[in-house]
Design a protein around this motif. Sequence first.
Motif, PDB file in Angstrom:
ATOM      1  N   PRO A 153     -22.217 -43.201   8.188  1.00  9.72           N
ATOM      2  CA  PRO A 153     -21.741 -44.430   7.543  1.00  9.72           C
ATOM      3  C   PRO A 153     -21.539 -45.594   8.512  1.00  9.72           C
ATOM      4  O   PRO A 153     -21.233 -46.704   8.074  1.00  9.72           O
ATOM      5  N   SER A 154     -21.676 -45.358   9.805  1.00  7.39           N
ATOM      6  CA  SER A 154     -21.383 -46.450  10.743  1.00  7.39           C
ATOM      7  C   SER A 154     -22.469 -47.513  10.680  1.00  7.39           C
ATOM      8  O   SER A 154     -23.633 -47.226  10.372  1.00  7.39           O
ATOM      9  N   THR A 203     -27.037 -47.387  10.957  1.00  5.56           N
ATOM     10  CA  THR A 203     -27.986 -48.085  10.069  1.00  5.56           C
ATOM     11  C   THR A 203     -28.916 -49.017  10.845  1.00  5.56           C
ATOM     12  O   THR A 203     -30.018 -49.288  10.385  1.00  5.56           O
ATOM     13  N   HIS A 222     -19.781 -51.600   5.700  1.00  4.95           N
ATOM     14  CA  HIS A 222     -19.698 -50.396   6.536  1.00  4.95           C
ATOM     15  C   HIS A 222     -18.248 -50.124   6.911  1.00  4.95           C
ATOM     16  O   HIS A 222     -17.526 -51.046   7.303  1.00  4.95           O
ATOM     17  N   ARG A 223     -17.865 -48.856   6.800  1.00  2.00           N
ATOM     18  CA  ARG A 223     -16.521 -48.411   7.212  1.00  2.00           C
ATOM     19  C   ARG A 223     -16.699 -47.098   7.947  1.00  2.00           C
ATOM     20  O   ARG A 223     -17.326 -46.182   7.412  1.00  2.00           O
ATOM     21  N   TRP A 224     -16.160 -47.009   9.156  1.00  2.00           N
ATOM     22  CA  TRP A 224     -16.319 -45.766   9.900  1.00  2.00           C
ATOM     23  C   TRP A 224     -15.184 -45.612  10.915  1.00  2.00           C
ATOM     24  O   TRP A 224     -14.347 -46.511  11.041  1.00  2.00           O
TER      25      TRP A 224
END
Length: 429
Positions: A9-10, A14, A338-340
């Motif tokens: 998810p970072s 991506t 994005h949430r990480w």
Amino acid sequence: MAEPFPLAPSLWATTAAPAPETPPLVESGRADVVIVGGGFCGLSTALHLAERGIRPVVLEAHEIGFGGSGRNGGQVIPGLKHDPADLIARFGRERGERLARFAGGTTDTVFDLIARHGMDVPHRREGWIQGAHTEAGLDDLARRARQWADLGAPARVLDKDETDRLLGTDRYLGGWLDGRGGAIQPLSYARGLARAALKAGAAIHGRSPVTALDRTGSGWTVTTAQGTRLATERVVLCTNGYTGGLWPGLAQTVIAANSFQVATVPLSDNLRRSILPEGHVSSDTRKLLLYFRLDHTGRLLMGGRGPFREPRSPQDWAHLERIVGKLFPQLDGIAFDHRWCGRVAITRDYLPHLHEPAPGLLIDIGCQGRGVGLQSAMGRAIATYIATSDADSLPLPLTQLRPLPLHPLHRLYVSAIIAWYRLSDGGIR
Ligand SMILES: Cc1cc2nc3c(=O)[nH]c(=O)nc-3n(C[C@H](O)[C@H](O)[C@H](O)COP(=O)(O)OP(=O)(O)OC[C@H]3O[C@@H](n4cnc5c(N)ncnc54)[C@H](O)[C@@H]3O)c2cc1C
């Protein structure tokens, strides 16, 4: 320890350059040096060993950059958590000043490696700004800037007006600028280090968790979860905030706390020009510090504290999204895509540690959330030490493993400390 939050998810996963092939280790054999952990430290150690004609094998439990190296803020910041004068007071003039110069030079290591190996890594080097959130913080910054300037660094104090202009927010009382800092895409950099190490002759195996280290004669046998074994004279453990039970007592020497980050959707040109308009990166003087920057896709990234446990829902990042709106009101209501989070290893003295608990076994641990430059330079120093056996080539003395007292209760007391720091840091005005 709970399963770590995944890397996918970072933002970096991506937008990163493709990873080189690093298949699992399927055949047992021999290696000059076995390195456990495929982050900046392990990969830089491998690269610098291979460049000296020593053949290392890196074993990584997941994929290259799975740990802090592929998840961080990508801020390349010189120095340690301690100022040069603290290092001199702690280690004496000669060793302390040498350590300060080493720590100050760690950002050069990153940008030099990117250039020397032609790595496909988006990067900029405009400097790092630390903003003060209190009057006491302002005094600390002035002292810090003076100490670094005395050592020849391009460091200067910023008044409130200049701080407001360069950060794009009026929520700080002033700041200082260290021109040695900059920004990178960290997962691309980890992959770039891996490519360079492979090219220089290292072997790198992903999905190869090391499950046992056994002393055999004068050397070691390293066993992976697949049951493959490597015989070697030397092992280097570079597992940092992702350290498990491989070496007894090691995980208990650090608190492995999660740091959380969010990224907005790409900003319009106008909004981009209103935040960090000259391309600096920034973090502040809070104990639970906030760190923010724009990336090469024009997103604003905001990092900071979060729950000590692994995250459960987007709510665990909601405080950072609120902070974005407070620091930069022009972004109020912006979407976040994005949430990480990732683990940082914190030691009791806020210094990184090097241990050699048995002949031929070197351990690097504890970079306190500032390891992009540090771990790159540490890898080079470790390679020199292995090649020369000269302990003076290491920036820090080798120390004994000292597990933290009451470590099993650390979740409890870290949560209490976080709550206390939140109160003492105050909110964002
Ligand atoms: C969210 C976050 C933000 C940060 N922001 C910044 C920043 O902006 N600037 C900065 O300078 N620093 C920052 N840091 C710190 C920096 O990322 C780390 O200091 C650095 O990446 C540590 O590198 P490393 O190689 O020592 O460890 P890591 O990159 O954590 O690598 C350790 C590796 O060891 C592997 N491993 C563990 N056990 C085993 C095993 N038994 N077998 C095989 N492999 C194993 C793990 O899978 C992992 O890949 C941040 C860290 C985080 C988490």
